[in-house]
Design a protein around this motif. Structure first.
Motif, short mmCIF file in Angstrom:
data_model
loop_
_atom_site.label_atom_id
_atom_site.label_comp_id
_atom_site.label_asym_id
_atom_site.label_seq_id
_atom_site.Cartn_x
_atom_site.Cartn_y
_atom_site.Cartn_z
N SER A 23 8.73 -7.19 -9.23
CA SER A 23 8.10 -7.20 -10.74
C SER A 23 7.94 -6.25 -11.12
O SER A 23 7.74 -5.74 -12.03
N GLY A 24 6.89 -6.33 -10.77
CA GLY A 24 4.94 -5.17 -10.93
C GLY A 24 5.47 -3.63 -10.98
O GLY A 24 5.68 -2.85 -12.07
N TRP A 25 6.45 -3.89 -10.28
CA TRP A 25 6.65 -1.96 -9.88
C TRP A 25 7.65 -1.42 -10.80
O TRP A 25 7.61 -0.77 -11.24
N VAL A 26 8.65 -2.33 -11.00
CA VAL A 26 9.32 -1.98 -12.45
C VAL A 26 8.87 -2.31 -13.40
O VAL A 26 8.90 -1.41 -14.57
N ALA A 27 8.14 -2.90 -14.18
CA ALA A 27 7.32 -2.86 -14.72
C ALA A 27 6.56 -1.85 -15.53
O ALA A 27 6.27 -1.35 -16.46
N ALA A 28 6.03 -1.07 -14.53
CA ALA A 28 5.26 0.10 -14.17
C ALA A 28 6.01 1.07 -14.22
O ALA A 28 5.46 2.24 -14.15
N GLY A 29 7.14 1.03 -14.12
CA GLY A 29 8.35 2.57 -13.89
C GLY A 29 8.53 2.82 -13.32
O GLY A 29 9.16 4.44 -13.06
N ASP A 72 1.03 -1.29 0.38
CA ASP A 72 0.20 0.56 0.04
C ASP A 72 0.94 0.99 -0.20
O ASP A 72 -0.02 2.66 0.02
N LEU A 73 1.77 1.06 0.29
CA LEU A 73 2.71 2.19 -0.05
C LEU A 73 3.29 2.71 -1.37
O LEU A 73 3.81 1.34 -1.85
N GLU A 74 4.44 3.44 -1.41
CA GLU A 74 4.88 4.06 -2.48
C GLU A 74 6.32 2.88 -2.44
O GLU A 74 7.05 2.75 -1.62
N PRO A 75 6.96 2.54 -3.44
CA PRO A 75 7.60 1.05 -3.91
C PRO A 75 8.92 1.58 -3.01
O PRO A 75 9.32 0.87 -2.42
N LEU A 76 9.66 2.95 -2.92
CA LEU A 76 10.85 3.50 -2.89
C LEU A 76 10.72 3.30 -1.05
O LEU A 76 11.45 3.03 -0.04
N ALA A 77 9.17 3.85 -0.25
CA ALA A 77 8.56 3.45 0.93
C ALA A 77 8.76 2.13 1.12
O ALA A 77 9.18 2.18 2.21
N ALA A 78 8.15 1.45 0.84
CA ALA A 78 8.28 -0.05 0.89
C ALA A 78 9.18 -1.12 1.08
O ALA A 78 9.58 -1.69 2.31
N ILE A 79 10.49 -0.21 0.22
CA ILE A 79 11.57 -1.05 0.39
C ILE A 79 12.03 -0.22 1.05
O ILE A 79 13.09 -0.93 1.96
N GLY A 80 12.02 0.61 1.62
CA GLY A 80 12.63 1.52 2.85
C GLY A 80 12.57 0.98 4.20
O GLY A 80 13.37 0.86 5.31
N ASP A 81 11.19 0.72 4.39
CA ASP A 81 10.42 0.20 5.18
C ASP A 81 11.20 -1.42 5.70
O ASP A 81 11.10 -1.60 6.76
N TYR A 82 11.14 -1.88 4.51
CA TYR A 82 12.15 -3.48 4.62
C TYR A 82 12.61 -3.25 5.33
O TYR A 82 13.28 -4.15 6.08
N ILE A 83 14.02 -2.63 4.62
CA ILE A 83 15.30 -2.62 4.86
C ILE A 83 15.43 -2.02 6.53
O ILE A 83 15.60 -3.12 7.37
N ARG A 84 14.43 -1.19 7.30
CA ARG A 84 14.62 -0.90 8.88
C ARG A 84 14.51 -2.33 9.74
O ARG A 84 14.58 -2.35 10.10
N LEU A 85 12.76 -2.96 9.08
CA LEU A 85 13.00 -3.60 9.61
C LEU A 85 13.34 -4.89 10.06
O LEU A 85 13.63 -5.73 10.90
N LYS A 86 14.20 -4.83 8.56
CA LYS A 86 15.52 -6.72 8.78
C LYS A 86 17.09 -5.97 9.23
O LYS A 86 16.60 -7.22 10.57
N MET A 87 16.96 -4.60 10.16
CA MET A 87 17.71 -4.08 10.52
C MET A 87 17.10 -4.39 12.04
O MET A 87 18.55 -4.44 13.16
N GLU A 88 16.21 -3.89 12.44
CA GLU A 88 16.10 -4.19 13.29
C GLU A 88 15.63 -5.67 13.94
O GLU A 88 16.30 -5.99 15.23
N VAL A 89 15.80 -6.47 13.59
CA VAL A 89 15.73 -8.10 13.67
C VAL A 89 17.35 -8.36 13.78
O VAL A 89 17.36 -8.33 14.74
N SER A 90 18.30 -7.32 13.30
CA SER A 90 19.91 -7.94 13.25
C SER A 90 19.60 -7.86 14.66
O SER A 90 20.54 -7.43 15.72
N ARG A 91 19.62 -6.43 14.80
CA ARG A 91 19.60 -5.82 16.70
C ARG A 91 18.73 -6.17 17.71
O ARG A 91 19.83 -6.29 18.60
#
Length: 211
Positions: free
Chosen positions: A145-151, A86-105
């Motif tokens: 892939s859908g985000w890439v295809a949509a530019g 439901d987020l814009e692609p860059l926001a969704a990926i950024g959020d995923y990076i933060r959550l993964k870093m929280e798991v590492s912490r």
């Protein structure tokens, strides 16, 4: 009646507490000594139960190890399951990076044990990897892939993007000793954690930002 109604609930809570203690002790010893280096006697003593009691819940060291690894996999995959469409692609990926870093912490032992299992060829976890993990990655890769295809993203391979995020974020748990030796800091330091998340987000997001 009230006493008899609450007794099963209390029993189930006691059982759950014992299993949680056993899994926690198992994670501690397995992450430090591996499957073959840890003993059930050590785990039972750390968990505050007898070896017989431990074997009632987990009939072998291998069964306990698999239970610990499945718990780790649930923790490890939670951020990917929470990947937000439901987020814009860059926001969704950024959020995923933060959550993964929280798991590492928050779960460095779990990350290190998972890494050790992968280095050994995942002899006891391959079924889980080829099932739930593969299916979940395929599902999220289709979104990318859908985000890439949509530019909305630069043309990147979804699998390699996910692998890069895993490798980068888990480095701070699996090689925490090296990180601390070089920087003098760990993810437990709030300022360093926020700086690390921002830096990793910047480098990865600039790579996938549409040109």
């Amino acid at each position: 009646m009230a006493g008899s109604a609450t007794t099963p609930g209390r029993r189930s809570q006691a059982v759950a507490a014992k299993k949680t203690a056993i899994l926690s002790a198992g994670l501690d010893y397995f992450s430090r000594f591996g499957l073959h280096g840890a003993s059930l006697e050590q785990v039972a003593e750390r968990a505050g139960v007898s070896k017989t009691n431990l074997l009632y819940y987990y009939p072998s060291k291998e069964a306990l190890y698999v239970a610990v690894m499945r718990q780790i996999l649930d923790i490890w995959l939670a951020p990917l399951r929470a990947f937000r469409t439901d987020l814009e692609p860059l926001a969704a990926i950024g959020d995923y990076i933060r959550l993964k870093m929280e798991v590492s912490r928050d779960y460095p032992q779990a990350s290190r044990l998972f890494c050790l299992e992968m280095l050994q060829g995942a002899p006891l976890l391959m079924g889980e990897l080829e099932g739930d993990l593969r299916g979940l990655v395929a599902e999220k890769s289709a979104i990318i892939s859908g985000w890439v295809a949509a530019g909305k993203l630069a043309p990147v391979d979804p699998h390699h993007l996910i692998f890069m995020i895993w490798a980068t974020t888990q480095h701070y748990a699996d090689f925490s000793t090296q990180v601390e030796a070089v920087t003098g800091q760990t993810l437990a330091d709030d300022g360093f954690f926020r700086q690390t998340v921002a830096s990793v987000q910047q480098m990865i997001l600039e790579g996938v930002r549409p040109r």
